[in-house]
Design a protein around this motif. Structure first.
Motif, PDB file in Angstrom:
ATOM      1  N   THR A 167     -12.425 -15.343  11.267  1.00  0.00           N
ATOM      2  CA  THR A 167     -12.970 -16.272  12.254  1.00  0.00           C
ATOM      3  C   THR A 167     -12.111 -16.214  13.506  1.00  0.00           C
ATOM      4  OG1 THR A 167     -13.820 -17.729  10.523  1.00  0.00           O
ATOM      5  CG2 THR A 167     -13.528 -18.682  12.714  1.00  0.00           C
ATOM      6  N   ARG A 513     -19.803 -33.186  -3.045  1.00  0.00           N
ATOM      7  CA  ARG A 513     -19.708 -32.440  -1.788  1.00  0.00           C
ATOM      8  C   ARG A 513     -20.901 -32.747  -0.909  1.00  0.00           C
ATOM      9  NH1 ARG A 513     -18.816 -25.902  -1.123  1.00  0.00           N
ATOM     10  NH2 ARG A 513     -18.746 -25.869   1.155  1.00  0.00           N
ATOM     11  N   TRP A 515     -23.230 -31.411   1.969  1.00  0.00           N
ATOM     12  CA  TRP A 515     -23.669 -30.211   2.688  1.00  0.00           C
ATOM     13  C   TRP A 515     -24.382 -30.702   3.940  1.00  0.00           C
ATOM     14  CZ3 TRP A 515     -22.413 -25.547   0.390  1.00  0.00           C
ATOM     15  CH2 TRP A 515     -22.062 -25.596  -0.967  1.00  0.00           C
ATOM     16  N   THR A 584     -17.535 -21.876  -5.836  1.00  0.00           N
ATOM     17  CA  THR A 584     -17.270 -22.146  -4.417  1.00  0.00           C
ATOM     18  C   THR A 584     -17.771 -21.017  -3.523  1.00  0.00           C
ATOM     19  OG1 THR A 584     -15.052 -21.184  -4.634  1.00  0.00           O
ATOM     20  CG2 THR A 584     -15.255 -23.567  -4.930  1.00  0.00           C
ATOM     21  N   GLY A 585     -18.642 -20.172  -4.071  1.00  0.00           N
ATOM     22  CA  GLY A 585     -19.083 -18.991  -3.330  1.00  0.00           C
ATOM     23  C   GLY A 585     -19.931 -19.305  -2.114  1.00  0.00           C
ATOM     24  N   ARG A 587     -20.349 -21.165   1.068  1.00  0.00           N
ATOM     25  CA  ARG A 587     -19.302 -21.786   1.874  1.00  0.00           C
ATOM     26  C   ARG A 587     -19.747 -23.075   2.541  1.00  0.00           C
ATOM     27  NH1 ARG A 587     -18.893 -16.264   3.476  1.00  0.00           N
ATOM     28  NH2 ARG A 587     -19.970 -16.733   5.422  1.00  0.00           N
ATOM     29  N   ASP A 588     -20.924 -23.061   3.150  1.00  0.00           N
ATOM     30  CA  ASP A 588     -21.342 -24.223   3.932  1.00  0.00           C
ATOM     31  C   ASP A 588     -22.859 -24.165   4.106  1.00  0.00           C
ATOM     32  OD1 ASP A 588     -21.769 -22.252   5.945  1.00  0.00           O
ATOM     33  OD2 ASP A 588     -19.782 -22.593   6.779  1.00  0.00           O
ATOM     34  N   HIS A 591     -24.134 -20.893   5.664  1.00  0.00           N
ATOM     35  CA  HIS A 591     -24.071 -19.803   4.696  1.00  0.00           C
ATOM     36  C   HIS A 591     -25.235 -19.886   3.713  1.00  0.00           C
ATOM     37  CE1 HIS A 591     -21.557 -17.610   1.386  1.00  0.00           C
ATOM     38  NE2 HIS A 591     -22.385 -16.782   1.989  1.00  0.00           N
ATOM     39  N   SER A 592     -25.502 -21.095   3.218  1.00  0.00           N
ATOM     40  CA  SER A 592     -26.617 -21.289   2.291  1.00  0.00           C
ATOM     41  C   SER A 592     -27.947 -20.914   2.937  1.00  0.00           C
ATOM     42  CB  SER A 592     -26.651 -22.751   1.830  1.00  0.00           C
ATOM     43  OG  SER A 592     -27.828 -23.029   1.113  1.00  0.00           O
TER      44      SER A 592
END
Length: 666
Positions: A167, A513, A515, A584-585, A587-588, A591-592
């Motif tokens: 990043t 979590r 999202w 945890t693959g 990420r956010d 990403h999803s």
């Protein structure tokens, strides 16, 4: 910005033969590979191209197809036919047609032709195939060279370790290295530097540093201090066909040139700058590769850098003139400064060379090597800057949020929803929720009481609950202690065009979590592994997709379909997270969403016969991904979802759950 899908061609030695595999969203095909030319013809071709390509830069030069010179269009057709057999061609053109249909006003989709060479590090493997000028690949149907279009860039893929994308908050740092020993011909470097400065320094997101005439120690020290993201080398290069070794001419004592091999260059810079993503070698023969058995496939300069974990290297396969190098740099860096991917910027460089001199053949000289599976070198993250409207506001003034032309107060609380279908974690969320849809009465534990309840009770209640909530015009904060089918169906109810501002809350082994929907940063890499389909029944129409994000389920799905069900399935479409499934693959949110969009493209690429059948969806995935995939699923046609019974001791304990759309029966 362009986003690319891969059409992968992998050539590898096997015993005394060469094998080729082509992989696309439609098919995987394996076959023997025959060289398009004899080894002696390849050597002659490369020698001739090394002579005529730089000569073609001369003013008013005509393409040298006469007097025994190679016909580059004929060569391009031969190269394409060497792997584009009658079995492969339909998949290639279906991929092209598919990406054209996927484009919209926000993004452009291209098809990256990825030429991969695996196993050639073996000194006894034939090397002729990796040295062929693959940048000449020509589409016989429209007579165009593939590498001259941003929609079909040609990339060479070498199997080597590749660091993960980094990043970067701008500026992107570019180190420009000049090497001009006094005992070698002058390269008009100042003209090239000016062209780079014009394109780079005009862009505030790029920062340029210079290093003149270094020896190898000085180069290493500068890389450690400056930590650039891009290294641009301009100087002399050499390739020794007898040893198969490439080198760069750095400056030594008395300003005389010192040849430094690609292996030494790679050793020196390997660990001195972990931020280095791209090396551009504006030098003759920087991309040259060994042509003889017994030589190391990674002894060229570019290939040695790839082996040293540089994700991308742009280099020259033939001698390049100063005019050609300047034109290429101008186009290439103009593309990078514009935010283009390295694939796209390379094509812009080629097209600039063509625009500067339409008679020149030097556009075939640049080569892009990548070890990155999907070409994403870095993710640019910009710190938020106030807009002019925000700067005009008084301190403390509230920012109006608009939805459907109606202002919504940013301080208003979101509408907190909970959909519960089993007991367990997150009970406090039920008490905090504004509205709860409790579906536990339809289940014994996690098992449905009757299968028809999915259709007759659960989905209608879910649809009404979500639509009534969405119509209130507030942000939705959705807690999902519920089955995977319900997460998918929630997305199906609130399809992608609904425009609802969402947060998905999920509890699990790693805690609760949130999202949250982000700024919509478009990812331009692929996150799925390249895998072979499992073919079961060629006469069937149904297709199964096995989605492995949190843990692998491919074997379980295959066992269920072949041993525990009477379904007739054409093939199993694997979808496995790269590099490997994990809790945890994903990420956010972004990403999803990118994962779901890429899988959507893969699913929609089914044949017409398969699209007439049912899509069977098996998934081990976070609720946010299932929600996203459900939002996109109205284009899939009839589909059947499945739940896994985690309490069962029987392998592959899947049970069919909801069939969508409801009116579809079979």
């Amino acid at each position: 910005m362009m986003e690319y899908r891969n059409f992968s061609v992998e050539i590898r030695p096997e015993s005394e033969r060469l094998k080729v595999s082509t992989t696309s969203h439609y098919d995987v095909h394996h076959d023997d590979f025959d060289l398009p030319l004899r080894p002696d013809e390849i050597e002659k071709l490369l020698t001739e191209l090394a002579r005529i390509v730089p000569e073609s830069q001369k003013a008013q030069a005509k393409p040298p197809n006469g007097n025994g010179a190679p016909d580059i269009e004929a060569i391009g057709r031969k190269l394409l036919r060497s792997f584009m057999t009658s079995a492969v061609t339909p998949a290639f053109y279906r991929c092209l047609g598919n990406i054209e249909g996927m484009e919209n006003r926000v993004r452009q989709i291209g098809l990256r032709l990825r030429m991969g060479f695996v196993g050639f590090e073996d000194s006894g493997a034939p090397k002729e195939v990796i040295s062929l000028p693959w940048e000449l690949l020509l589409d016989p149907f429209n007579g165009r060279f593939l590498s001259l279009s941003v929609f079909t860039p040609v990339v060479r893929f070498l199997k080597a370790p590749c660091p993960a994308p980094i990043t970067v908050e701008p500026p992107i740092k570019v180190l420009v290295v000049k090497s001009e020993p006094e005992d070698l011909p002058r390269l008009h470097y100042d003209d090239e530097r000016r062209s780079i400065v014009d394109e780079l320094q005009a862009n505030s997101d790029l920062e340029v540093d210079y290093l003149d005439n270094p020896d190898v120690r000085t180069l290493r020290r500068c890389l450690r201090e400056k930590r650039p993201h891009v290294l641009h080398y301009s100087g002399h290069g050499k390739f020794d066909a007898h040893s198969g070794e490439g080198s760069l001419a750095l400056v030594g004592p008395e300003r005389k040139h010192v040849p430094v091999s690609g292996k030494i260059i790679a050793e020196q810079i390997h660990d001195c700058s972990r931020d280095l993503r791209l090396v551009l070698l504006n030098t003759c023969y920087g991309s040259a590769l060994p042509r003889q058995r017994g030589q190391d496939a990674y002894s060229g300069v570019a290939s040695a850098l790839i082996k040293a974990e540089i994700p991308a290297v742009v280099a020259m396969q033939f001698p390049i003139t100063s005019k050609g190098a300047i034109a290429f740099s101008r186009g290439f860096y103009s593309g990078l400064a514009n935010g283009d991917a390295v694939d796209t910027a390379l094509v812009e460089g080629r097209l600039e060379m063509r625009a500067a001199n339409s008679s020149s053949l030097e556009w075939i000289t640049p080569v892009l090597f990548m070890s990155s599976e999907h070409g994403r070198l870095m993710k640019i993250v910009r710190a938020d800057k106030p807009t002019k409207e925000e700067e005009r506001r008084m301190p403390g003034e509230q920012v109006p949020v608009m939805r459907g032309g109606t202002p919504i107060s940013p301080t208003s609380d979101p509408l907190r929803l909970c959909i519960r279908s089993f007991d367990g974690h997150g009970v406090a969320q039920d008490r905090e929720a504004d509205h709860v849809l409790d579906l536990r009465r339809f289940f014994d534990g996690r098992r449905i009481r009757r299968r028809d309840l999915w259709k007759t009770e659960i989905y209608p209640l879910l649809l009404r609950f979500l639509r009534e909530s969405a119509n209130q015009g507030r942000r939705l904060h959705l807690h999902l202690p519920a089955h995977s089918t319900i997460a998918f169906a929630a997305g199906y109810c609130l399809e992608a065009k609904s425009g609802v501002d969402m947060t998905i809350v999920q509890g699990g082994q790693i805690g609760t979590r949130d999202w949250r929907q982000g700024p919509g940063d478009e990812a331009n890499e692929s996150f799925w592994k390249d895998e072979d389909n499992t073919h079961i029944d060629a006469d069937a129409s149904d297709v199964a997709v096995a989605i492995s994000l949190t843990h692998p389920i491919g074997q379980d799905v295959e066992y269920f379909l072949q041993q525990r069900s009477d379904l007739k399935i054409s093939r199993i479409l694997p979808a496995t997270l790269s590099p490997a499934p994990s809790s945890t693959g994903v990420r956010d949110w972004d990403h999803s969403l990118a994962l779901a969009q890429q899988l959507e493209a893969k699913i929609r690429s089914r044949s017409i016969q398969e699209r007439l059948g049912v899509l069977h969806v098996f998934a081990a995935a976070p609720k946010v991904f299932l929600f996203h995939l459900g939002q996109l699923a109205r284009s899939f046609g009839p589909l059947q979802l499945y739940e896994h019974d985690f309490d069962s001791s029987v392998p592959a304990a899947y049970e069919p759950s909801l069939r969508l759309p409801l009116k579809q029966t079979k």
